[in-house]
Design a protein around this motif. Structure first.
Motif, PDB file in Angstrom:
ATOM      1  N   GLN A 110      -8.852  12.753  -4.049  1.00 32.89           N
ATOM      2  CA  GLN A 110      -8.286  11.417  -4.095  1.00 32.89           C
ATOM      3  C   GLN A 110      -6.819  11.490  -4.536  1.00 32.89           C
ATOM      4  O   GLN A 110      -6.380  12.506  -5.070  1.00 32.89           O
ATOM      5  CB  GLN A 110      -9.066  10.569  -5.103  1.00 32.89           C
TER       6      GLN A 110
ATOM      7  N   ASP B 100      -3.732  11.134  -6.954  1.00 32.93           N
ATOM      8  CA  ASP B 100      -3.669  11.444  -8.385  1.00 32.93           C
ATOM      9  C   ASP B 100      -3.232  10.182  -9.142  1.00 32.93           C
ATOM     10  O   ASP B 100      -2.046   9.871  -9.217  1.00 32.93           O
ATOM     11  CB  ASP B 100      -2.682  12.585  -8.614  1.00 32.93           C
ATOM     12  N   GLN B 101      -4.195   9.476  -9.695  1.00 34.99           N
ATOM     13  CA  GLN B 101      -3.896   8.181 -10.302  1.00 34.99           C
ATOM     14  C   GLN B 101      -2.959   8.301 -11.498  1.00 34.99           C
ATOM     15  O   GLN B 101      -2.079   7.461 -11.697  1.00 34.99           O
ATOM     16  CB  GLN B 101      -5.205   7.480 -10.713  1.00 34.99           C
TER      17      GLN B 101
ATOM     18  N   LEU C 285       0.473   8.654 -10.142  1.00 32.93           N
ATOM     19  CA  LEU C 285       0.966   7.405  -9.575  1.00 32.93           C
ATOM     20  C   LEU C 285       1.434   6.459 -10.670  1.00 32.93           C
ATOM     21  O   LEU C 285       2.448   5.767 -10.515  1.00 32.93           O
ATOM     22  CB  LEU C 285      -0.125   6.736  -8.734  1.00 32.93           C
ATOM     23  N   GLU C 286       0.713   6.419 -11.776  1.00 35.42           N
ATOM     24  CA  GLU C 286       1.126   5.566 -12.893  1.00 35.42           C
ATOM     25  C   GLU C 286       2.448   6.053 -13.473  1.00 35.42           C
ATOM     26  O   GLU C 286       3.327   5.250 -13.805  1.00 35.42           O
ATOM     27  CB  GLU C 286       0.035   5.559 -13.964  1.00 35.42           C
TER      28      GLU C 286
ATOM     29  N   LYS D  19       0.120  14.105  -3.961  1.00 32.86           N
ATOM     30  CA  LYS D  19      -0.491  13.339  -5.049  1.00 32.86           C
ATOM     31  C   LYS D  19      -0.517  11.845  -4.760  1.00 32.86           C
ATOM     32  O   LYS D  19      -1.240  11.094  -5.408  1.00 32.86           O
ATOM     33  CB  LYS D  19       0.251  13.607  -6.359  1.00 32.86           C
TER      34      LYS D  19
END
Length: 424
Positions: free
Chosen positions: A25, A27-28, A31-32, A59
């Motif tokens: 998925q 890369d949360q 992203l933040e 990512k």
């Protein structure tokens, strides 16, 4: 559609083979951090953010991790004979050192130069090192074509057959009547809604979720966009017109012909055989379809290793055949169809040459150069006069401009090849 359930579906799929490329998925946490740094996630691929986003591109989207395996990494003699601070190139305001020109005018991020098994030069800027991956943009297209060439040599794919023999769902589309070879050579001349400085329709990138999850609109990813392309501008096969969607179609043809996922083939047929030092990442849409036209993220030295393999008639440094020698020879030789098609395309102003099987073959000051090329400064160039390979990644602040092409193909590469001539 939830990505987590998609990942589980892939694991349970009967077509997901053992030792397959691993699907990830976005890369949360990354992203933040990007958002907190003022980088809008939906604009990650914009030139303003290239220095930060291109070494981390995978990512931002779903991706496959492509494992290095099998053959140990090829090692090189490291005399580093080329001093880029002493090689001068012409600029608009006088001569500059190649180092300064690359960094300040071309916005280069990394480069590796090989001649045979000699490492003549390497640099890693923008916080990168030799293990760092970088978005390779349309250099990816050449890998898709290499997988097609391997499948053809194995008797699984016939490049002369119609695309619709492999993808019957494209009957009634622009590829109804196109051969696989015409698609690989960018000679379909399909009509899309293409904006300036782009070679793709934004609906295609929406389908791929390149700038955010559009799975509600395109639940099947790129496969939902392909049938939307209905028309052809000129007689099929007559003109070279560079369009990313052709590579996406070619990738799906390879998958249909082999019964395997493109990411798995890339891992098994190339990353497991060339002798890579690092894992790669292969961006995908939210339905799990790899971005065959531009999703590869690889270390620059590993790209150079691929160039070395291609210069060695498709054999790795241990003598094992990776890419068919005939596939490479056909690219270098060209034919009447691709030569004629090139003359009708806009790139003919850059150099004499042709485009075949997702590679360019160019005459640069009398040198026959085989090139894998991506926007923003991604290039693997192979000089068949000296046996020199140049692999480079960058973040030039525009996608397709004559200035970038002139800077790379008429200033940077000729200067490097000329300097490499002097290294015995």
């Amino acid at each position: 559609m939830k990505l987590k359930s998609l990942s589980l579906a892939f694991l349970l799929s009967g077509s997901f083979v053992a030792n397959a490329a691993t699907f990830h998925q976005p890369d949360q946490a990354f992203l933040e951090a990007a958002t907190a740094s003022g980088l809008p996630v939906e604009l990650w691929d914009s030139a303003e953010y290239a220095a930060s986003s291109f070494p981390n591109a995978y990512k931002f989207t779903p991706s496959y991790e492509i494992e290095k395996s099998g053959v140990a990494p090829e090692q090189f003699k490291t005399d580093k004979a080329l001093d880029f601070s002493q090689i001068m190139v012409p600029a608009i305001d006088g001569e500059m050192s190649l180092n300064d020109f690359l960094r300040d005018r071309v916005k280069n991020h990394s480069m590796v130069v090989l001649k045979g098994d000699n490492l003549l030069h390497e640099h890693y800027w923008n916080g990168m090192d030799e293990t760092s991956t970088h978005l390779d943009m349309s250099v990816t297209k050449s890998f898709t074509a290499m997988l097609a060439g391997i499948a053809a040599a194995q008797g699984k794919l016939d490049m002369s057959k119609p695309v619709t023999d492999y993808l019957p769902e494209l009957k009634g589309s622009a590829w109804d009547g196109a051969t696989v070879q015409e698609t690989a050579d960018m000679r379909t001349n399909v009509i899309q809604e293409v904006q300036k400085h782009k070679s793709w329709d934004t609906r295609m990138t929406d389908a791929q979720g390149w700038n955010g999850d559009h799975s509600d609109t395109y639940p099947n990813g790129i496969k939902d966009y392909m049938p939307m392309v209905k028309d052809v501008a000129t007689p099929m096969g007559s003109k070279y017109a560079y369009q990313c969607i052709n590579t996406e179609v070619l990738g799906k043809v390879v998958e249909a012909a082999t019964g395997e996922k493109l990411a798995d083939l890339l891992e098994k047929q190339i990353w497991g055989k060339v002798g890579m030092a690092n894992n790669a990442h292969y961006q995908a849409d939210y339905a799990g379809n790899p971005v065959a036209s531009g999703g590869l993220n690889a270390a620059t030295k590993d790209l150079a290793r691929v160039g070395r393999m291609l210069m060695n008639q498709g054999k790795n440094y241990q003598g094992e055949q990776v890419v068919p020698a005939e596939f490479i020879a056909n690219i270098l030789e060209g034919n009447a169809e691709v030569r004629s098609a090139w003359l009708k395309g806009k790139e003919s102003a850059l150099a004499d040459g042709w485009y075949k099987d997702q590679f360019r073959t160019l005459d640069l000051n009398g040198r026959k150069v085989m090139a894998m090329v991506g926007i923003h400064g991604q290039v693997v160039a192979m000089d068949h006069q000296t046996g020199t390979v140049v692999a480079m990644n960058g973040g030039y602040p525009q996608t397709e401009t004559p200035r970038m092409a002139i800077a790379i193909f008429h200033k940077v590469l000729p200067a490097i090849f000329a300097a490499a001539d002097q290294v015995k």
